[in-house]
Scaffold this motif. Structure first.
Motif, PDB file in Angstrom:
ATOM      1  N   UNK A   1       0.845  -1.189   0.000  1.00 29.78           N
ATOM      2  CA  UNK A   1       0.000   0.000   0.000  1.00 29.78           C
ATOM      3  C   UNK A   1       0.885   1.245   0.000  1.00 29.78           C
ATOM      4  N   UNK A   2       0.599   2.149  -0.916  1.00 25.55           N
ATOM      5  CA  UNK A   2       1.372   3.380  -1.028  1.00 25.55           C
ATOM      6  C   UNK A   2       2.451   3.339  -2.088  1.00 25.55           C
ATOM      7  N   UNK A   3       2.650   2.193  -2.730  1.00 26.95           N
ATOM      8  CA  UNK A   3       3.663   2.096  -3.789  1.00 26.95           C
ATOM      9  C   UNK A   3       3.292   2.980  -4.977  1.00 26.95           C
ATOM     10  N   UNK A   4       4.297   3.651  -5.525  1.00 26.90           N
ATOM     11  CA  UNK A   4       4.125   4.415  -6.756  1.00 26.90           C
ATOM     12  C   UNK A   4       4.448   3.478  -7.917  1.00 26.90           C
ATOM     13  N   UNK A   5       3.485   3.268  -8.792  1.00 26.99           N
ATOM     14  CA  UNK A   5       3.683   2.335  -9.901  1.00 26.99           C
ATOM     15  C   UNK A   5       3.350   3.020 -11.222  1.00 26.99           C
ATOM     16  N   UNK A   6       3.898   2.453 -12.282  1.00 27.85           N
ATOM     17  CA  UNK A   6       3.597   2.888 -13.639  1.00 27.85           C
ATOM     18  C   UNK A   6       3.015   1.686 -14.372  1.00 27.85           C
ATOM     19  N   UNK A   7       1.885   1.872 -15.039  1.00 27.19           N
ATOM     20  CA  UNK A   7       1.230   0.769 -15.724  1.00 27.19           C
ATOM     21  C   UNK A   7       0.711   1.186 -17.084  1.00 27.19           C
ATOM     22  N   UNK A   8       0.266   0.185 -17.841  1.00 26.82           N
ATOM     23  CA  UNK A   8      -0.279   0.430 -19.176  1.00 26.82           C
ATOM     24  C   UNK A   8      -1.711  -0.109 -19.234  1.00 26.82           C
TER      25      UNK A   8
ATOM     26  N   UNK B   1      14.661  -1.582  -8.123  1.00 32.82           N
ATOM     27  CA  UNK B   1      14.088  -0.297  -7.698  1.00 32.82           C
ATOM     28  C   UNK B   1      13.786  -0.389  -6.208  1.00 32.82           C
ATOM     29  N   UNK B   2      14.476   0.400  -5.430  1.00 25.56           N
ATOM     30  CA  UNK B   2      14.303   0.383  -3.980  1.00 25.56           C
ATOM     31  C   UNK B   2      13.212   1.370  -3.589  1.00 25.56           C
ATOM     32  N   UNK B   3      12.370   0.969  -2.648  1.00 27.54           N
ATOM     33  CA  UNK B   3      11.314   1.862  -2.172  1.00 27.54           C
ATOM     34  C   UNK B   3      11.935   3.040  -1.423  1.00 27.54           C
ATOM     35  N   UNK B   4      11.566   4.238  -1.841  1.00 24.51           N
ATOM     36  CA  UNK B   4      12.103   5.459  -1.248  1.00 24.51           C
ATOM     37  C   UNK B   4      10.965   6.427  -0.961  1.00 24.51           C
ATOM     38  N   UNK B   5      11.309   7.531  -0.306  1.00 32.72           N
ATOM     39  CA  UNK B   5      10.302   8.536  -0.007  1.00 32.72           C
ATOM     40  C   UNK B   5       9.856   9.269  -1.263  1.00 32.72           C
ATOM     41  N   UNK B   6      10.740   9.387  -2.225  1.00 30.33           N
ATOM     42  CA  UNK B   6      10.448  10.142  -3.439  1.00 30.33           C
ATOM     43  C   UNK B   6      10.733   9.274  -4.660  1.00 30.33           C
ATOM     44  N   UNK B   7       9.701   9.073  -5.482  1.00 27.88           N
ATOM     45  CA  UNK B   7       9.864   8.325  -6.729  1.00 27.88           C
ATOM     46  C   UNK B   7       9.666   9.212  -7.955  1.00 27.88           C
TER      47      UNK B   7
ATOM     48  N   UNK C   1      10.362   6.427 -11.061  1.00 26.90           N
ATOM     49  CA  UNK C   1      10.883   5.097 -10.761  1.00 26.90           C
ATOM     50  C   UNK C   1       9.768   4.270 -10.135  1.00 26.90           C
ATOM     51  N   UNK C   2       9.047   3.528 -10.954  1.00 29.96           N
ATOM     52  CA  UNK C   2       7.957   2.714 -10.444  1.00 29.96           C
ATOM     53  C   UNK C   2       8.450   1.535  -9.630  1.00 29.96           C
ATOM     54  N   UNK C   3       7.805   1.297  -8.503  1.00 34.08           N
ATOM     55  CA  UNK C   3       8.204   0.172  -7.658  1.00 34.08           C
ATOM     56  C   UNK C   3       7.986  -1.171  -8.342  1.00 34.08           C
ATOM     57  N   UNK C   4       7.152  -1.202  -9.372  1.00 31.80           N
ATOM     58  CA  UNK C   4       6.863  -2.449 -10.080  1.00 31.80           C
ATOM     59  C   UNK C   4       7.850  -2.741 -11.200  1.00 31.80           C
ATOM     60  N   UNK C   5       8.903  -1.915 -11.341  1.00 29.44           N
ATOM     61  CA  UNK C   5       9.904  -2.168 -12.361  1.00 29.44           C
ATOM     62  C   UNK C   5       9.656  -1.448 -13.661  1.00 29.44           C
ATOM     63  N   UNK C   6       8.600  -0.636 -13.745  1.00 24.17           N
ATOM     64  CA  UNK C   6       8.346   0.191 -14.921  1.00 24.17           C
ATOM     65  C   UNK C   6       8.928   1.584 -14.666  1.00 24.17           C
ATOM     66  N   UNK C   7       9.839   2.001 -15.523  1.00 30.01           N
ATOM     67  CA  UNK C   7      10.502   3.291 -15.380  1.00 30.01           C
ATOM     68  C   UNK C   7      10.022   4.201 -16.506  1.00 30.01           C
ATOM     69  N   UNK C   8       9.651   5.423 -16.146  1.00 31.04           N
ATOM     70  CA  UNK C   8       9.207   6.393 -17.143  1.00 31.04           C
ATOM     71  C   UNK C   8      10.237   7.517 -17.249  1.00 31.04           C
TER      72      UNK C   8
END
Length: 327
Positions: A91-98, A190-196, A209-216
């Motif tokens: 919960x709270x992860x920043x992710x990038x998806x399609x 990708x390490x969980x950090x305060x700022x992504x 830097x998405x926590x799910x391995x998707x980088x934009x």
């Protein structure tokens, strides 16, 4: 190193092997007490009432590792974090998806997880910024917001009672991502950090830097403040909506400048090189690789050559060596 399929000459091969040996030495020296393999004993104090977590088991009165990884301790909980693991949402992860499907009242997204995620229409801000109930008209206009193959940034809300992973995008910083590149790497890099969310001002690009391995990696977009949006009256909102539509139409005819596109490609190639070498992806490492490519007058396509891989590995070995000497 598994992903490297380049033809190194003998000199480059020796240099790369030497750099990787140094990196392995510093890594093992730094985490000598934390790295375990299967059946290794994990030292714990049984008097403290230790809780055995993932990757551990009790055997003959001792806590034994059942995975290869790093020992992590959270209060009394002891568990093993595997080196190469699939993305596990929190919960709270920043992710990038399609977006892969537009369903009734929801969008279905592919997020590099074992199952797809769901973004409900009620869990996001509408383009007009007005906080109100979602109507049938909003549901009919869902494709005007997001459609198939759109790239979206969102936040993990949690698993709901239906078993689906639900997302939310209730902030101006979330939403559709345009004018950039989507990169897929291993999530453990990708390490969980305060700022992504990162804005590289000197290059005018954004990094997510998405926590799910998707980088934009894309063109910088200004984010409006929610408080300012709430203070505007209805007439101003209507005027802004009309002017926003006009500016959006004009913006579609504008193209990203060539220099900015080159910086986006350089940052994307830096991520590819770092992930292939197995390095943790951070903004500092990405920008260091970009600056090294520009300082050596390398073209964008030359960043994916064998020589640049060796240079990046040697730079990382030198950095870890200097940091270990300071200690």
């Amino acid at each position: 190193m598994r992903g490297i399929q380049l033809s190194f000459n003998k000199t480059q091969k020796l240099r790369l092997d030497k750099a990787l040996e140094q990196l392995e030495y510093f890594s093992s020296k730094l985490n000598s007490n934390a790295i375990v393999t299967v059946s290794d004993t994990i030292p714990v104090n049984h008097e403290d009432g230790v809780l055995k977590g993932h990757g551990t088991m009790e055997l003959e009165g001792e806590v034994v590792a059942t995975l290869c990884g790093v020992v992590e301790r959270v209060n009394k909980l002891v568990y093993v974090r595997p080196f190469r693991a699939r993305y596990k949402p929190e919960i709270g992860d920043i992710i990038v998806g399609r977006v892969i499907e537009v369903a009734p009242k929801r969008w279905r997204l592919e997020i590099n997880f074992s199952q797809d995620a769901v973004l409900m229409l009620s869990s996001m801000n509408l383009p007009d910024g007005i906080q109100r109930r979602r109507t049938a008209v909003d549901e009919l206009n869902m494709r005007t917001i997001f459609e198939e193959y759109d790239v979206i940034c969102a936040e993990v809300r949690g698993f709901q009672h239906d078993g689906c992973l639900h997302l939310q995008a209730r902030s101006q910083k979330y939403g559709k991502l345009e004018r950039g590149q989507l990169l897929t790497i291993s999530p453990y890099l990708v390490k969980r950090q305060k700022q992504h969310f990162h804005h590289i001002d000197q290059y005018g690009i954004d990094l997510i830097l998405g926590c799910n391995g998707f980088i934009w990696v894309g063109e910088h977009v200004e984010v409006k403040d929610d408080m300012i949006e709430d203070q505007t009256n209805k007439s101003e909102q209507q005027n802004n909506k009309l002017s926003g539509l006009a500016s959006h139409q004009n913006q579609e005819h504008n193209y990203t400048p060539l220099e900015l596109r080159q910086y986006i490609c350089r940052a994307a190639n830096a991520v590819r090189v770092l992930s292939t070498l197995g390095f943790m992806i951070t903004v500092d490492k990405i920008m260091d690789a970009v600056e090294m490519s520009t300082s050596k007058n390398l073209n964008i396509h030359e960043m994916l050559g064998a020589e640049f891989y060796v240079l990046v590995a040697e730079r990382e070995a030198e950095r870890r060596s200097s940091s270990s000497k300071k200690r």
